[in-house]
Design a protein around this motif. Structure first.
Motif, PDB file in Angstrom:
ATOM      1  N   ARG A 152       0.844  -1.188   0.000  1.00  0.00           N
ATOM      2  CA  ARG A 152       0.000   0.000   0.000  1.00  0.00           C
ATOM      3  C   ARG A 152       0.882   1.241   0.000  1.00  0.00           C
ATOM      4  N   ALA A 153       0.339   2.330  -0.487  1.00  0.00           N
ATOM      5  CA  ALA A 153       1.089   3.585  -0.620  1.00  0.00           C
ATOM      6  C   ALA A 153       1.544   4.140   0.725  1.00  0.00           C
ATOM      7  N   ASN A 154       0.829   3.836   1.793  1.00  0.00           N
ATOM      8  CA  ASN A 154       1.154   4.425   3.098  1.00  0.00           C
ATOM      9  C   ASN A 154       2.122   3.565   3.920  1.00  0.00           C
ATOM     10  N   ASN A 155       2.799   2.630   3.289  1.00  0.00           N
ATOM     11  CA  ASN A 155       3.750   1.779   4.002  1.00  0.00           C
ATOM     12  C   ASN A 155       5.075   2.523   4.124  1.00  0.00           C
ATOM     13  N   THR A 156       5.230   3.256   5.210  1.00  0.00           N
ATOM     14  CA  THR A 156       6.411   4.102   5.375  1.00  0.00           C
ATOM     15  C   THR A 156       7.687   3.300   5.601  1.00  0.00           C
ATOM     16  N   SER A 157       7.582   2.103   6.168  1.00  0.00           N
ATOM     17  CA  SER A 157       8.777   1.270   6.347  1.00  0.00           C
ATOM     18  C   SER A 157       9.355   0.863   4.999  1.00  0.00           C
ATOM     19  N   VAL A 158       8.487   0.480   4.076  1.00  0.00           N
ATOM     20  CA  VAL A 158       8.943   0.105   2.737  1.00  0.00           C
ATOM     21  C   VAL A 158       9.492   1.329   2.019  1.00  0.00           C
ATOM     22  N   ASP A 209      -1.095  -6.382  -5.514  1.00  0.00           N
ATOM     23  CA  ASP A 209      -2.446  -6.777  -5.899  1.00  0.00           C
ATOM     24  C   ASP A 209      -3.146  -5.585  -6.542  1.00  0.00           C
ATOM     25  N   LYS A 210      -4.429  -5.708  -6.790  1.00  0.00           N
ATOM     26  CA  LYS A 210      -5.151  -4.646  -7.499  1.00  0.00           C
ATOM     27  C   LYS A 210      -5.240  -3.348  -6.701  1.00  0.00           C
ATOM     28  N   PHE A 211      -4.967  -3.404  -5.411  1.00  0.00           N
ATOM     29  CA  PHE A 211      -5.008  -2.199  -4.585  1.00  0.00           C
ATOM     30  C   PHE A 211      -3.634  -1.542  -4.415  1.00  0.00           C
ATOM     31  N   SER A 212      -2.600  -2.168  -4.945  1.00  0.00           N
ATOM     32  CA  SER A 212      -1.251  -1.609  -4.860  1.00  0.00           C
ATOM     33  C   SER A 212      -1.130  -0.408  -5.784  1.00  0.00           C
ATOM     34  N   PRO A 213      -0.410   0.628  -5.371  1.00  0.00           N
ATOM     35  CA  PRO A 213      -0.224   1.793  -6.229  1.00  0.00           C
ATOM     36  C   PRO A 213       0.453   1.409  -7.542  1.00  0.00           C
ATOM     37  N   ALA A 214       0.071   2.090  -8.607  1.00  0.00           N
ATOM     38  CA  ALA A 214       0.593   1.788  -9.945  1.00  0.00           C
ATOM     39  C   ALA A 214       2.097   2.009 -10.039  1.00  0.00           C
ATOM     40  N   TRP A 215       2.649   2.848  -9.179  1.00  0.00           N
ATOM     41  CA  TRP A 215       4.081   3.129  -9.292  1.00  0.00           C
ATOM     42  C   TRP A 215       4.955   1.999  -8.740  1.00  0.00           C
ATOM     43  N   PHE A 216       4.374   1.016  -8.091  1.00  0.00           N
ATOM     44  CA  PHE A 216       5.124  -0.184  -7.709  1.00  0.00           C
ATOM     45  C   PHE A 216       5.019  -1.172  -8.860  1.00  0.00           C
ATOM     46  N   GLU A 217       6.140  -1.433  -9.518  1.00  0.00           N
ATOM     47  CA  GLU A 217       6.142  -2.301 -10.693  1.00  0.00           C
ATOM     48  C   GLU A 217       7.096  -3.470 -10.498  1.00  0.00           C
ATOM     49  N   HIS A 218       6.536  -4.663 -10.642  1.00  0.00           N
ATOM     50  CA  HIS A 218       7.351  -5.869 -10.506  1.00  0.00           C
ATOM     51  C   HIS A 218       8.504  -5.853 -11.507  1.00  0.00           C
ATOM     52  N   GLY A 219       9.676  -6.116 -11.001  1.00  0.00           N
ATOM     53  CA  GLY A 219      10.855  -6.202 -11.843  1.00  0.00           C
ATOM     54  C   GLY A 219      11.438  -4.866 -12.246  1.00  0.00           C
ATOM     55  N   VAL A 220      10.774  -3.784 -11.838  1.00  0.00           N
ATOM     56  CA  VAL A 220      11.272  -2.433 -12.137  1.00  0.00           C
ATOM     57  C   VAL A 220      11.804  -1.791 -10.866  1.00  0.00           C
ATOM     58  N   ASN A 221      10.932  -1.673  -9.827  1.00  0.00           N
ATOM     59  CA  ASN A 221      11.366  -1.045  -8.578  1.00  0.00           C
ATOM     60  C   ASN A 221      11.051  -1.890  -7.333  1.00  0.00           C
ATOM     61  N   VAL A 222      10.317  -2.965  -7.515  1.00  0.00           N
ATOM     62  CA  VAL A 222      10.054  -3.944  -6.448  1.00  0.00           C
ATOM     63  C   VAL A 222       9.982  -5.327  -7.091  1.00  0.00           C
ATOM     64  N   LEU A 223       9.970  -6.342  -6.259  1.00  0.00           N
ATOM     65  CA  LEU A 223       9.752  -7.705  -6.730  1.00  0.00           C
ATOM     66  C   LEU A 223       8.466  -8.224  -6.106  1.00  0.00           C
ATOM     67  N   ASP A 224       7.553  -8.698  -6.941  1.00  0.00           N
ATOM     68  CA  ASP A 224       6.291  -9.268  -6.477  1.00  0.00           C
ATOM     69  C   ASP A 224       6.477 -10.769  -6.286  1.00  0.00           C
TER      70      ASP A 224
END
Length: 85
Positions: A2-8, A23-38
């Motif tokens: 989620r966007a408000n996860n300040t620890s991440v 998941d479908k509620f994750s912010p669009a700016w988190f992208e698997h293989g780009v800036n995070v790993l899903d």
């Protein structure tokens, strides 16, 4: 994630490679293989140095563009007269 996860966000700002569940509620700016790993899309963890460095750099950039500091810069730059127009 989620966007408000300040620890991440803090970890990403330091270049940590975040493994999370998107998941479908994750912010669009988190992208698997780009800036995070899903975790749901991984068959194995990346182990080559170039990929890890790219993920780290993208994590830093993503976190910094979404940081509290960046938000306050944008708020200070905003012209209060624009709200009244």
């Amino acid at each position: 994630m989620r966007a408000n996860n300040t620890s991440v966000a803090a970890a990403m700002e330091e270049g940590a490679i975040v493994i999370t569940n998107l998941d479908k509620f994750s912010p669009a700016w988190f992208e698997h293989g780009v800036n995070v790993l899903d975790i749901g899309q991984l068959d194995r963890l990346p182990d080559d140095v170039l990929t890890l460095r790219q993920l780290s750099a993208a994590a830093i950039e993503t976190a910094r563009t979404r940081s509290w500091g960046r938000l306050t810069e944008r708020m200070r730059a905003h012209d209060p007269q624009d709200v009244q127009r």
